[in-house]
Scaffold this motif. Structure first.
Motif, PDB file in Angstrom:
ATOM      1  N   VAL A  44       0.842  -1.196   0.000  1.00 24.58           N
ATOM      2  CA  VAL A  44       0.000   0.000   0.000  1.00 24.58           C
ATOM      3  C   VAL A  44       0.875   1.243   0.000  1.00 24.58           C
ATOM      4  N   ASN A  72       1.424   0.001  10.026  1.00 23.95           N
ATOM      5  CA  ASN A  72       0.403  -0.586   9.158  1.00 23.95           C
ATOM      6  C   ASN A  72       0.964  -1.206   7.882  1.00 23.95           C
ATOM      7  N   ALA A  74       2.681   0.081   5.423  1.00 25.28           N
ATOM      8  CA  ALA A  74       2.503   0.883   4.212  1.00 25.28           C
ATOM      9  C   ALA A  74       3.815   1.535   3.799  1.00 25.28           C
ATOM     10  N   LYS A 293      -4.014   5.363   8.205  1.00 23.64           N
ATOM     11  CA  LYS A 293      -4.855   4.191   8.504  1.00 23.64           C
ATOM     12  C   LYS A 293      -6.042   4.125   7.545  1.00 23.64           C
ATOM     13  N   VAL A 296      -4.901   2.776   4.162  1.00 25.35           N
ATOM     14  CA  VAL A 296      -4.653   1.334   4.240  1.00 25.35           C
ATOM     15  C   VAL A 296      -5.979   0.569   4.242  1.00 25.35           C
ATOM     16  N   LYS A 300      -7.344  -2.164   1.418  1.00 30.94           N
ATOM     17  CA  LYS A 300      -7.627  -3.558   1.773  1.00 30.94           C
ATOM     18  C   LYS A 300      -9.069  -3.974   1.517  1.00 30.94           C
TER      19      LYS A 300
END
Length: 338
Positions: A44, A72, A74, A293, A296, A300
Motif C-alpha cells: 500500500v 500498518n 505501508a 490508517k 490502508v 484492503k
C-alpha cells in the motif's frame, strides 16, 4: 528501496542530479515537490503532501504519518511546497504520486481552491484523497477531512478570555492570519463567538501571516492606534510571542491578556512562562496517523473514509477559569508538537 519504474528516465536523471524530484528517496527533503519515503514493506503506497517541510506543525505531521506507515505496513512518500502558498509545487507532487501508484494522498492544501482540479484528477483515477488540517474549497473536493475544529479552538480561548476579564470592559486586538484563509477566518469567528463579541468590538485588527516578527509589528501598530488594548487574540503562538515582545517594550506585558491557538511546544512553554494566558492545542500527529490508517483500510477493503473527522482540541492554561474546561501546561507539554 527502489524508485518507481513509472517515472520517466529523464526525471530519474534529474532527480539524481538535483535531489528535488517529488518522490526522490532521500532521508529528508525541502522545497516544492521534495520528499522522502518511510519504511514499511507493504504494497500500500501512501502520499503525504504538506504546505512546507520546515514548519514544526508539518514536521510533526510527517512524523505521525511515518510511524503509522510502519505500524500498518505501508510505504510512505512525502512532498512539500517551497513556501506556504506554493500551489504549483503541490500540484506537481500530486501528479508524481499518482504516477507512482499511490492508493491515497493526504494533503494540507496551500491554496484551498486552486488545488481542487489536481485533486479531482487524482480521485478520477481511483486515488483516495484526504485533506489534513485545512479544508479544500469546496470541502467536498476531497473524500474526507481530518482536522482540528478551528471554530471550536477559537471558541475555547474566547470563553477563557471572557471569564478572565471578569466583567471588565474589553478592548480587543485581533492579530489574524491573512484575508480569506479558512483556518484564520474560523479561529477569528470562533474567538468572537466564545467571547460574546462581534467585529465591532475589535478596536484593532491586523494580519500577521502567523509570523512572529509580523506579530510584533502588528501589535506595535495596534498600540499606536489604541493604547488601552487589554485583550489580544492571535491566530497562532508565534504571532502571540511577537505581540508579547511589543507589549513588553511598552511595559504592558502583565496587564494585557493574550490568548492563542496551536499548542506547539514553544507556545505551550510560553503559557507556562506566563507570556500567553491560554492556548487551544491541536494534534497534527493524530491527523496524519488517522489519514494513513484510512488509506490502508481503503486499499484492503475498498472502504472510503468520508466527511469530517474532528481530531481534537484542548484548552491549555495554568490559570483555570470557572466554567471553562482546561488542562494545565504539564498536560500541554506532554502532548505538544514541535
Amino acid at each position: 528501496m527502489s524508485r518507481t519504474t513509472r517515472l520517466s528516465s529523464s526525471l530519474l536523471r534529474a532527480a539524481a542530479v538535483t535531489g528535488v524530484a517529488a518522490l526522490t528517496l532521500t532521508a529528508c527533503g525541502s522545497g516544492s515537490g521534495s520528499g522522502s519515503s518511510s519504511s514499511g514493506s507493504g504494497e500500500v503506497k501512501v502520499g503525504l503532501i504538506t504546505k512546507t517541510d520546515t514548519n514544526p506543525f508539518f514536521v510533526k505531521m510527517k512524523e505521525g504519518a511515518e510511524k503509522a506507515a510502519k505500524e500498518n505496513g505501508a510505504q510512505l512518500s512525502t512532498a512539500a511546497g517551497k513556501f506556504d502558498g506554493d500551489n504549483a509545487g503541490q500540484v506537481t507532487a500530486i501528479e508524481n504520486m499518482v504516477a507512482a501508484g499511490v492508493k491515497g494522498i493526504l494533503i494540507t492544501p496551500s491554496d484551498s481552491k486552486a488545488i481542487v482540479p489536481a485533486i479531482e484528477k487524482a480521485r478520477a483515477k481511483g486515488v483516495l484523497v484526504i485533506a489534513l488540517d485545512t479544508p479544500t474549497d469546496p470541502e467536498s473536493a476531497v473524500d474526507a477531512l481530518f482536522a482540528t475544529d478551528n471554530v471550536k479552538a477559537g471558541e475555547l480561548i474566547g470563553e477563557y478570555a471572557k471569564a478572565a476579564m471578569a466583567g471588565k470592559t474589553a478592548k480587543i486586538a485581533a492579530l489574524d492570519l491573512a484575508p480569506g484563509v479558512s483556518v484564520g477566518v474560523q479561529r477569528h469567528e470562533g474567538f468572537l463567538k466564545g467571547f460574546g463579541a462581534t467585529d465591532k468590538d475589535v478596536v484593532c485588527a491586523q494580519d500577521t501571516g502567523g509570523d512572529q516578527a509580523k506579530g510584533q509589528t502588528a501589535m506595535e501598530n495596534c498600540l499606536q492606534k489604541e493604547p488601552d488594548i487589554n485583550v489580544v487574540y492571535t491566530i497562532n503562538e508565534p504571532a502571540a510571542l511577537g505581540a508579547y515582545t511589543a507589549l513588553k517594550a511598552k511595559g504592558r506585558e502583565k496587564d494585557v491578556l493574550i490568548v492563542s491557538v496551536d499548542g506547539g511546544c514553544t507556545g505551550t512553554q510560553a503559557v507556562k512562562d506566563g507570556k500567553i494566558a491560554a492556548t487551544s492545542q491541536q494534534y497534527p500527529l493524530k491527523m496524519a496517523a488517522e489519514g494513513v490508517k484510512a488509506v490502508v483500510t481503503y486499499a484492503k477493503d475498498s472502504k472510503k473514509a468520508s466527511g469530517y473527522t474532528d481530531t481534537g482540541v484542548t484548552l491549555i492554561s495554568d490559570k483555570a477559569q470557572d466554567g471553562v474546561t482546561s488542562k494545565d501546561t504539564a498536560y500541554g507539554l506532554e502532548n505538544c508538537w514541535g
